[in-house]
Scaffold this motif. Structure first.
Motif, short mmCIF file in Angstrom:
data_model
loop_
_atom_site.label_atom_id
_atom_site.label_comp_id
_atom_site.label_asym_id
_atom_site.label_seq_id
_atom_site.Cartn_x
_atom_site.Cartn_y
_atom_site.Cartn_z
N TYR A 28 0.91 -1.23 -0.06
CA TYR A 28 0.01 0.01 0.17
C TYR A 28 0.94 1.12 -0.09
O TYR A 28 1.86 1.35 0.47
CB TYR A 28 -1.13 0.04 1.21
N ASP A 29 0.38 2.11 -0.69
CA ASP A 29 1.01 3.51 -0.74
C ASP A 29 -0.20 4.70 -0.65
O ASP A 29 -0.75 4.93 -1.50
CB ASP A 29 1.96 3.93 -2.05
N PRO A 30 -0.28 5.42 0.44
CA PRO A 30 -1.57 6.27 0.73
C PRO A 30 -1.02 7.65 -0.08
O PRO A 30 -1.94 8.56 -0.07
CB PRO A 30 -1.39 6.41 2.30
N SER A 31 0.17 7.67 -0.62
CA SER A 31 0.41 9.13 -1.56
C SER A 31 1.19 8.76 -2.72
O SER A 31 2.41 9.04 -2.76
CB SER A 31 1.17 10.00 -0.56
N ALA A 32 0.57 7.78 -3.47
CA ALA A 32 1.39 6.83 -4.40
C ALA A 32 2.09 7.33 -5.62
O ALA A 32 3.10 7.06 -6.01
CB ALA A 32 0.44 5.80 -5.13
N GLY A 33 1.50 8.89 -5.74
CA GLY A 33 2.05 9.58 -6.91
C GLY A 33 2.05 8.77 -8.26
O GLY A 33 1.15 8.04 -8.58
N SER A 34 3.21 8.45 -8.95
CA SER A 34 3.11 7.65 -10.39
C SER A 34 3.40 6.27 -9.86
O SER A 34 3.64 5.60 -10.95
CB SER A 34 4.16 8.42 -11.15
N GLY A 35 3.76 6.02 -8.59
CA GLY A 35 3.92 4.62 -8.27
C GLY A 35 5.25 3.96 -8.21
O GLY A 35 5.63 2.77 -8.26
N THR A 36 6.48 4.63 -8.38
CA THR A 36 7.87 4.26 -8.37
C THR A 36 8.07 3.46 -7.03
O THR A 36 8.74 2.30 -7.15
CB THR A 36 8.78 5.55 -8.21
N LEU A 37 7.68 3.72 -5.87
CA LEU A 37 7.87 3.08 -4.80
C LEU A 37 7.20 1.65 -4.72
O LEU A 37 7.61 0.64 -4.54
CB LEU A 37 7.51 3.74 -3.42
N LEU A 38 6.19 1.70 -5.20
CA LEU A 38 5.13 0.44 -5.26
C LEU A 38 5.72 -0.44 -6.26
O LEU A 38 5.74 -1.71 -5.99
CB LEU A 38 3.54 0.91 -5.45
N MET A 39 6.16 0.04 -7.51
CA MET A 39 6.98 -0.92 -8.51
C MET A 39 7.95 -1.54 -7.90
O MET A 39 8.26 -2.78 -8.32
CB MET A 39 6.96 0.07 -9.65
N ASN A 40 8.89 -1.11 -7.14
CA ASN A 40 9.87 -1.34 -6.70
C ASN A 40 9.69 -2.49 -5.69
O ASN A 40 10.39 -3.67 -5.41
CB ASN A 40 10.99 -0.35 -6.03
N ILE A 41 8.89 -2.28 -4.80
CA ILE A 41 8.56 -3.46 -3.81
C ILE A 41 7.77 -4.59 -4.38
O ILE A 41 8.04 -5.71 -4.26
CB ILE A 41 7.76 -2.87 -2.58
N SER A 81 -3.33 1.57 -3.52
CA SER A 81 -3.01 2.82 -3.46
C SER A 81 -4.04 3.87 -3.28
O SER A 81 -5.19 3.45 -3.69
CB SER A 81 -2.08 3.42 -4.80
N GLN A 82 -3.65 5.34 -2.80
CA GLN A 82 -4.62 6.25 -3.01
C GLN A 82 -4.06 7.50 -3.44
O GLN A 82 -2.61 7.73 -2.84
CB GLN A 82 -5.39 6.25 -1.65
N ASP A 83 -4.39 8.65 -3.90
CA ASP A 83 -3.49 9.86 -4.25
C ASP A 83 -4.68 10.91 -4.63
O ASP A 83 -5.65 10.31 -5.29
CB ASP A 83 -2.59 9.75 -5.46
N LYS A 90 -4.01 13.16 -11.91
CA LYS A 90 -2.88 12.88 -12.90
C LYS A 90 -2.15 11.72 -12.34
O LYS A 90 -1.57 10.70 -13.46
CB LYS A 90 -2.10 14.25 -13.25
N SER A 91 -1.74 11.72 -11.22
CA SER A 91 -0.89 10.75 -10.60
C SER A 91 -1.45 9.32 -10.89
O SER A 91 -0.78 8.34 -11.21
CB SER A 91 -0.62 11.22 -9.13
N SER A 92 -2.75 9.29 -10.58
CA SER A 92 -3.47 7.85 -10.62
C SER A 92 -3.35 7.60 -11.92
O SER A 92 -3.44 6.22 -12.02
CB SER A 92 -4.76 8.15 -10.21
N SER A 93 -3.66 8.33 -13.03
CA SER A 93 -3.36 7.87 -14.37
C SER A 93 -2.15 7.41 -14.66
O SER A 93 -2.06 6.27 -15.42
CB SER A 93 -4.00 9.17 -15.36
N LEU A 94 -1.08 8.21 -14.07
CA LEU A 94 0.19 7.71 -14.45
C LEU A 94 0.61 6.32 -13.76
O LEU A 94 1.30 5.46 -14.15
CB LEU A 94 1.25 8.74 -14.07
N LEU A 95 0.12 6.26 -12.53
CA LEU A 95 0.12 4.74 -12.08
C LEU A 95 -0.52 3.91 -12.64
O LEU A 95 0.13 2.69 -12.65
CB LEU A 95 -0.35 5.14 -10.45
N ARG A 96 -1.62 4.11 -13.12
CA ARG A 96 -2.41 2.98 -14.08
C ARG A 96 -1.45 2.66 -14.97
O ARG A 96 -1.13 1.32 -15.28
CB ARG A 96 -3.74 3.75 -14.27
#
Length: 544
Positions: free
Chosen positions: A233-246, A259-261, A265-271
């Motif tokens: 989980y990332d509660p401030s995910a942005g574009s998801g760099t940390l989530l991708m790494n883990i 995730s939640q942000d 724009k961030s949520s679209s980039l994370l997708r």
């Protein structure tokens, strides 16, 4: 070599798409990133479908043109083919393919055909690829791209230019590559759209070194391949760099991403990041909304608890418009150390990270682990909410350690940062690392940035995971000692103080002492001269 060559070709594709936008007046426009990322994604989904279809039915690749071959399939054969594909492959109809649009580009109202095609793909795949808001609305894959061109007479030509550029390129040869390839590609794709120019809710791209260190400590090499069915989980995910790494440390199919942000724009980039990295199954868990006010992920009446949490929360952001709502009984359990007050000036510098940090601690499962980027000032502040959070972590024995990073590790902010590691199962010793002297300073645009080498990253990871004590770098301490140090998490306060002695003969000592005395006499004499001069100048001004 093939990967490097392909990466260069992909970067040229991205640059070409940006050039097309610039030619039609959309360079640096607020909608440019939507066009670039959606055109890129459309091509990616086309080629992924092609790649998977040819694997399942090799005869398709033997046809003169594979698009004609798939068009000749019966509806039942096409449906069976799609059922055999993985869940991360978009469901496409023959009329969705790029080749179909390319063949019809000279028809009237081509822009409408282009937009209708992308919208139909979005609707067909809405259940898999749509991002939800915290209110339940769905943000689909594609917009009507041509409508970003304000002059309707130019829309057909604009869409033709995009199609002709996309048809020259193919992802097919590279689908066997793993995360490292797509990580650099994704960073290049969004580099102009993920900076502090975004204003109030700007997303800051977390440096690769920070993401790597966090993942390697949360998921050490000796447990990789052994973890399964866990939530990240990332509660401030942005574009998801940390989530991708883990996720890649654990294994894409061994974990689910949540995730939640607040930023759409961030949520679209994370997708997009999830699609590129075989994590499509987690897209339904991507939520666009205010995590602090309306946390979305729940189990029953309470908040969902997670196995792993990573976060680079905003350090400073004005949340005064909903601050008082958080300071109520409803939120009291989650914000156990308190809600930051509103400063009389500079409300945009409110310490919102304190809320995210408490939310993260509250959201951990028993045995759960977290890694959070915090301002380095957090680790030593002697009062207020910061101190209460540190005391909570120590008194409840859920601290794994802290790594204080070099200054300017983020190019977009001068704030010094540390990485706080939480482990609810760690009842023993805590690792504190001072890595502030590592790294090489380089220019990054107008800013200065510190880069860690691979060996320096590995040095930090090894010292933490192996609980190594290295002079003036790392120390291993118990909870009781931390409590006696007023709950300080600064490694420097626990380093041994060493006094170096020099062997001097009596004559050498007298010579040194004489030298110090002469220096002091000279300084005192100079001081008296300066005092007299200052006094004289003040007197001449009539102030004495």
């Amino acid at each position: 070599m093939v990967t490097q060559e392909f990466e260069q070709r992909t970067r040229r594709l991205i640059d070409s798409l940006k050039a097309i936008c610039a030619a039609y007046g959309l360079g640096n426009d607020g909608n440019e990133f939507k066009i670039i990322t959606q055109a890129f994604l459309y091509k990616f989904l086309n080629d992924k479908f092609t790649f998977e279809a040819k694997k399942i039915r090799p005869e398709l690749s033997q046809a003169l043109t594979w698009e004609q071959a798939i068009t000749s399939l019966t509806p039942d054969e096409l449906e069976m083919l799609q059922l055999q594909m993985g869940a991360d492959t978009a469901r496409l109809k023959p009329e969705h393919f790029l080749a179909h649009l390319f063949g019809r580009q000279n028809e009237p109202e081509f822009a409408k055909l282009f937009d209708d095609t992308l919208r139909d793909i979005a609707i067909t795949n809405n259940d898999i690829f749509a991002v939800k808001t915290d209110g339940g609305a769905k943000v689909t894959l594609f917009d009507r791209i041509s409508e970003y061109i304000s002059d309707p007479s130019k829309r057909d030509d604009f869409c033709r230019a995009l199609i002709n550029k996309l048809v020259e390129f193919s992802f097919e040869r590279i689908f066997t590559q793993k995360y490292d390839f797509y990580a650099s590609l994704f960073e290049y794709l969004i580099k102009d759209y993920n900076s502090n120019s975004g204003g109030k809710y700007a997303e800051y791209y977390t440096p690769h070194s920070v993401a790597k260190i966090m993942a390697a400590i949360l998921v050490p090499s000796n447990v990789r391949g052994k973890i399964k069915n866990v939530s990240c989980y990332d509660p401030s995910a942005g574009s998801g760099t940390l989530l991708m790494n883990i996720a890649h440390a654990i294994g894409e199919q061994r974990c689910s991403i949540y995730s939640q942000d607040i930023s759409q724009k961030s949520s679209s980039l994370l997708r997009l990041n999830l699609i590129l990295n075989n994590l499509v199954h987690s897209i339904p868990h991507v939520i666009q909304g205010n995590t602090m006010l309306h946390p979305y992920h729940r189990e029953g009446k309470g908040l969902k608890k997670f196995d792993y949490i990573v976060s680079n929360p905003p350090f400073k952001m004005d949340f005064s418009d909903f601050r008082n709502e958080l300071d109520t009984r409803e939120y009291q359990e989650r914000f156990f150390a308190g809600v930051p007050g509103v400063p009389k000036q500079a409300v945009d510098k409110m310490a919102i990270y304190q809320l995210f940090l408490q939310h993260i601690i509250h959201s951990l499962k028993p045995g759960g682990k977290a890694a959070v980027v915090v301002p380095t000032g957090f680790i030593t502040t002697q009062s207020g909410i910061d101190k209460k959070i540190r005391q909570h972590l120590v008194d409840n024995r859920m601290l794994a350690g802290v790594v204080s990073m070099p200054s300017n590790i983020f190019a977009t902010t001068g704030t010094n940062v540390s990485i706080l590691f939480i482990d609810t199962a760690n009842k023993d010793e805590v690792v504190l690392i001072d890595a502030s002297n590592l790294g090489t300073k380089v220019k990054d645009g107008k800013n200065q940035r510190t880069l860690l080498s691979d060996s320096e990253e590995d040095q930090i990871i090894a010292a933490f995971n192996e609980k190594e004590e290295v002079k003036d770098f790392s120390v291993v301490v118990g909870y009781e000692l931390i409590a006696t140090k007023n709950y300080s998490f600064s490694a420097g306060q626990y380093f041994d103080v060493s006094i170096e002695y020099a062997d001097l003969t009596p004559n050498q000592f007298r010579e040194k002492l004489q030298g110090f005395s002469e220096s002091l006499e000279g300084l005192f004499s100079e001081s008296k001269t300066l005092e007299a001069k200052i006094f004289s100048q003040v007197k001449s001004l009539g102030l004495k």
